[in-house]
Design an enzyme around this catalytic site. Structure first.
Site, PDB file in Angstrom:
ATOM      1  N   ARG A  35       6.697 -11.091   3.756  1.00 28.14           N
ATOM      2  CA  ARG A  35       7.246 -12.237   3.016  1.00 28.14           C
ATOM      3  C   ARG A  35       7.754 -13.304   3.984  1.00 28.14           C
ATOM      4  O   ARG A  35       7.561 -14.497   3.763  1.00 28.14           O
ATOM      5  CB  ARG A  35       8.376 -11.771   2.082  1.00 28.14           C
ATOM      6  CG  ARG A  35       7.898 -11.095   0.802  1.00 28.14           C
ATOM      7  CD  ARG A  35       9.035 -10.362   0.100  1.00 28.14           C
ATOM      8  NE  ARG A  35       8.647  -9.855  -1.213  1.00 28.14           N
ATOM      9  CZ  ARG A  35       7.917  -8.759  -1.394  1.00 28.14           C
ATOM     10  NH1 ARG A  35       7.494  -8.068  -0.346  1.00 28.14           N
ATOM     11  NH2 ARG A  35       7.609  -8.359  -2.625  1.00 28.14           N
ATOM     12  N   GLY A 111      -1.726  -4.683  -0.125  1.00 29.37           N
ATOM     13  CA  GLY A 111      -1.457  -5.409  -1.357  1.00 29.37           C
ATOM     14  C   GLY A 111      -0.793  -6.748  -1.109  1.00 29.37           C
ATOM     15  O   GLY A 111      -1.098  -7.738  -1.784  1.00 29.37           O
ATOM     16  N   SER A 185       1.685  -4.594 -11.234  1.00 26.21           N
ATOM     17  CA  SER A 185       2.250  -4.813  -9.908  1.00 26.21           C
ATOM     18  C   SER A 185       3.196  -6.000  -9.922  1.00 26.21           C
ATOM     19  O   SER A 185       2.816  -7.105 -10.335  1.00 26.21           O
ATOM     20  CB  SER A 185       1.146  -5.067  -8.876  1.00 26.21           C
ATOM     21  OG  SER A 185       1.708  -5.383  -7.618  1.00 26.21           O
ATOM     22  N   GLN A 187       3.917  -7.518  -7.402  1.00 28.39           N
ATOM     23  CA  GLN A 187       3.397  -8.443  -6.397  1.00 28.39           C
ATOM     24  C   GLN A 187       2.713  -9.655  -7.029  1.00 28.39           C
ATOM     25  O   GLN A 187       2.620 -10.708  -6.399  1.00 28.39           O
ATOM     26  CB  GLN A 187       2.423  -7.726  -5.457  1.00 28.39           C
ATOM     27  CG  GLN A 187       3.103  -6.768  -4.497  1.00 28.39           C
ATOM     28  CD  GLN A 187       2.126  -6.050  -3.597  1.00 28.39           C
ATOM     29  OE1 GLN A 187       0.908  -6.165  -3.756  1.00 28.39           O
ATOM     30  NE2 GLN A 187       2.643  -5.288  -2.642  1.00 28.39           N
ATOM     31  N   SER A 214       8.947  -2.203 -10.092  1.00 23.44           N
ATOM     32  CA  SER A 214       9.388  -2.624  -8.753  1.00 23.44           C
ATOM     33  C   SER A 214      10.159  -3.937  -8.748  1.00 23.44           C
ATOM     34  O   SER A 214       9.919  -4.815  -7.906  1.00 23.44           O
ATOM     35  CB  SER A 214       8.169  -2.742  -7.813  1.00 23.44           C
ATOM     36  OG  SER A 214       7.472  -1.526  -7.749  1.00 23.44           O
ATOM     37  N   GLU A 333       7.321   3.291  -4.927  1.00 16.74           N
ATOM     38  CA  GLU A 333       6.787   3.645  -3.624  1.00 16.74           C
ATOM     39  C   GLU A 333       7.445   4.899  -3.051  1.00 16.74           C
ATOM     40  O   GLU A 333       6.916   5.526  -2.134  1.00 16.74           O
ATOM     41  CB  GLU A 333       6.958   2.487  -2.647  1.00 16.74           C
ATOM     42  CG  GLU A 333       8.395   2.142  -2.333  1.00 16.74           C
ATOM     43  CD  GLU A 333       8.518   0.800  -1.619  1.00 16.74           C
ATOM     44  OE1 GLU A 333       9.203   0.748  -0.597  1.00 16.74           O
ATOM     45  OE2 GLU A 333       7.919  -0.188  -2.093  1.00 16.74           O
ATOM     46  N   HIS A 360      -2.395   1.993  -6.775  1.00 17.62           N
ATOM     47  CA  HIS A 360      -1.929   1.691  -5.420  1.00 17.62           C
ATOM     48  C   HIS A 360      -3.022   2.009  -4.398  1.00 17.62           C
ATOM     49  O   HIS A 360      -4.207   1.969  -4.729  1.00 17.62           O
ATOM     50  CB  HIS A 360      -0.634   2.450  -5.141  1.00 17.62           C
ATOM     51  CG  HIS A 360       0.583   1.740  -5.649  1.00 17.62           C
ATOM     52  ND1 HIS A 360       1.746   1.614  -4.921  1.00 17.62           N
ATOM     53  CD2 HIS A 360       0.812   1.100  -6.818  1.00 17.62           C
ATOM     54  CE1 HIS A 360       2.642   0.935  -5.617  1.00 17.62           C
ATOM     55  NE2 HIS A 360       2.096   0.618  -6.777  1.00 17.62           N
ATOM     56  N   ARG A 364      -2.129   7.569  -6.750  1.00 17.71           N
ATOM     57  CA  ARG A 364      -1.156   8.466  -6.139  1.00 17.71           C
ATOM     58  C   ARG A 364      -0.768   9.632  -7.045  1.00 17.71           C
ATOM     59  O   ARG A 364      -0.448  10.717  -6.551  1.00 17.71           O
ATOM     60  CB  ARG A 364       0.092   7.673  -5.716  1.00 17.71           C
ATOM     61  CG  ARG A 364      -0.125   6.852  -4.467  1.00 17.71           C
ATOM     62  CD  ARG A 364       1.072   6.024  -4.067  1.00 17.71           C
ATOM     63  NE  ARG A 364       0.858   5.428  -2.741  1.00 17.71           N
ATOM     64  CZ  ARG A 364       1.606   4.470  -2.235  1.00 17.71           C
ATOM     65  NH1 ARG A 364       2.625   3.976  -2.925  1.00 17.71           N
ATOM     66  NH2 ARG A 364       1.347   3.987  -1.035  1.00 17.71           N
ATOM     67  N   LYS A 430      -0.473   2.068   8.840  1.00 16.80           N
ATOM     68  CA  LYS A 430      -0.408   0.951   7.891  1.00 16.80           C
ATOM     69  C   LYS A 430       0.986   0.333   7.872  1.00 16.80           C
ATOM     70  O   LYS A 430       1.139  -0.892   7.835  1.00 16.80           O
ATOM     71  CB  LYS A 430      -0.793   1.453   6.494  1.00 16.80           C
ATOM     72  CG  LYS A 430      -0.683   0.415   5.374  1.00 16.80           C
ATOM     73  CD  LYS A 430      -1.091   1.035   4.046  1.00 16.80           C
ATOM     74  CE  LYS A 430      -0.803   0.109   2.882  1.00 16.80           C
ATOM     75  NZ  LYS A 430      -1.656  -1.080   2.842  1.00 16.80           N
TER      76      LYS A 430
END
Length: 448
Positions: A35, A111, A185, A187, A214, A333, A360, A364, A430
């Site tokens: 960000r 992502g 998401s 995001q 989230s 997460e 994701h 998962r 990652k």
């Protein structure tokens, strides 16, 4: 969920031979680093990102911004080197430039890169091509694409609503009001908010779907925008429910120190829980928007204890782990690590509110169910989570599906289960470079 090749290297997960006692310095937050890079790239003046996370995801972000014309100089900062915290003294100086194409962005399977940068690309002069790992083609992006089109962007995705695609930047974007379903998401919301100060009209984002996962990550986006000089109206500030407004403005160049990644502290805290030891995480912030801060409460409920001191977070376990019934919708997460600990508990656990984890890095929920059960566990996938009934586990291969949090979850199980081998532990790069060394250092008490 696509299984990674059987030929991938296997890493024998170390079995703990006693109580872990270590100090583990966790690298910077990926969420904050990426960000910060976007906001610095869109600012009206140069800025600094200090103690950034250097990982695959952050490298993909910085490489992409460079490709679009942003200057990023990597240096060692004299103000943070020698701070005595054990954190890296590295700093990146971000020099905003005229955004331009033609450019090619490799999103990998990140992502934040695949979602945060298409809005940035609309501000570039010229075409920006987005491509990535095969899994990135399967991850949800259609809501961002349709929202940008509604705000005036021209995007060529051959009707897929997914990668690969080309954003034909026009040097500016009109902006305005847009509806979006961000139930898959958070995001999607953050992606539009981060670039909104540079849109001619700013943006008003209205979430029109189901439960929004989230939320701490959206709050992180809002706080970072405000710190850069943006005016943001939010539901928490008395605005309409599920509506965010960002006014157009020039963003300030900041001097930002990145917090440690609290979610990446999870496996090390879990090690203290499982072995009845104590792990200290330096520089744990007293106030943060990171979802990982919820670990203090969750792992305490599961049998640990913690204290926030001047040295950092000091977390201790007794070697006994209790099951938990918890809604992880805001902190999804953390699910793989919590599932791994729950598989070693003395009573069943139910993890709820995380249906979105099917979309994701891998599915998962399916991956955790399959891998824990193949080690002798008893995990049932539910509509929105997992039900875990602890059983005695045995050794075997723990597949990771190119998912960093699957790899660390397998390492946690391996602490208490002989013969666990992690397939492709290198995928942890990652967000957590050098994880295998950090893990073995912790077990030897050298995790400094």
């Amino acid at each position: 969920m696509t299984e990674t090749p059987a030929t991938s290297a296997l890493w024998p997960a170390p079995l703990a031979d006693g109580a872990v006692r270590a100090t583990v310095t966790v690298p910077g937050s990926k969420s904050v680093t990426n960000r910060a890079l976007v906001l610095a790239a869109l600012a009206s003046e140069p800025g600094w990102v200090r103690r950034p996370l250097r990982s695959r995801d952050s490298q993909l972000m910085s490489d992409a911004l460079r490709a679009m014309g942003v200057g990023i100089e990597e240096t060692v900062s004299s103000s943070s080197a020698g701070s005595g915290t054990g954190q890296s003294g590295e700093a990146w100086r971000v020099i905003p430039g005229r955004l331009h194409g033609p450019a090619t962005v490799d999103v990998g399977n990140a992502g934040t890169v695949m979602r945060f940068l298409p809005p940035v690309a609309t501000l570039a002069d010229g075409p920006v091509r987005f491509d990535g790992d095969p899994r990135s083609y399967e991850r949800p992006l259609g809501q961002v694409i349709s929202a940008l089109r509604a705000l005036g962007a021209r995007i060529d995705d051959d009707g897929r609503g997914a990668l690969p695609m080309t954003v034909h930047g026009g040097g500016a974007l009109e902006g305005g009001t847009v509806e979006i379903d961000a139930s898959n998401s958070s995001q999607f919301v953050s992606a539009l908010l981060l670039s909104a100060p540079r849109f001619n009209q700013g943006v008003e984002v209205r979430h029109v779907g189901g439960n929004l996962p989230s939320m701490p990550h959206i709050r992180m986006t809002v706080e970072m925008l405000r710190a850069a000089g943006a005016q943001v109206d939010t539901p928490e500030a008395g605005g309409e429910k599920d509506v965010w407004r960002v006014a157009p403005c020039a963003l300030l160049g900041r001097d930002l120190v990145v917090e440690p990644d609290l979610s990446n502290a999870q496996p090390f805290l879990a090690a203290a829980m499982i072995t009845g030891g104590t792990v200290t995480i330096p520089d744990w912030p007293r106030r943060t928007t990171q979802p990982g801060d919820a670990l203090r409460e969750i792992f305490t409920e599961m049998g640990g204890s913690c204290e926030l001191t001047d040295a950092g977070l000091v977390f201790s376990g007794t070697g006994r782990i209790h099951g938990i019934d918890v809604d992880l919708g805001e902190v999804g997460e953390l699910t793989p690590g919590i599932a791994a600990v729950a598989a070693l508990a003395d009573s069943p656990s139910t993890l709820r509110g995380v249906a979105h984890l099917r979309l994701h890095e891998t599915d998962r929920l399916a991956a955790l169910t399959k891998e824990i059960n193949e080690l002798g566990g008893d995990v049932t996938e539910t509509a929105d989570g997992l039900h875990i009934r602890p059983r005695k586990l045995h050794g075997g291969i723990f597949h990771t599906y190119d998912d960093h949090r699957m790899a660390t979850a397998g390492a946690v199980i391996g602490l208490a289960t002989a013969g666990v081998e992690i397939e492709n532990v290198a995928t942890t790069a990652k967000t957590l470079p050098d994880f295998p060394k950090m893990w073995t250092d912790m077990l030897s008490g050298a995790g400094k």
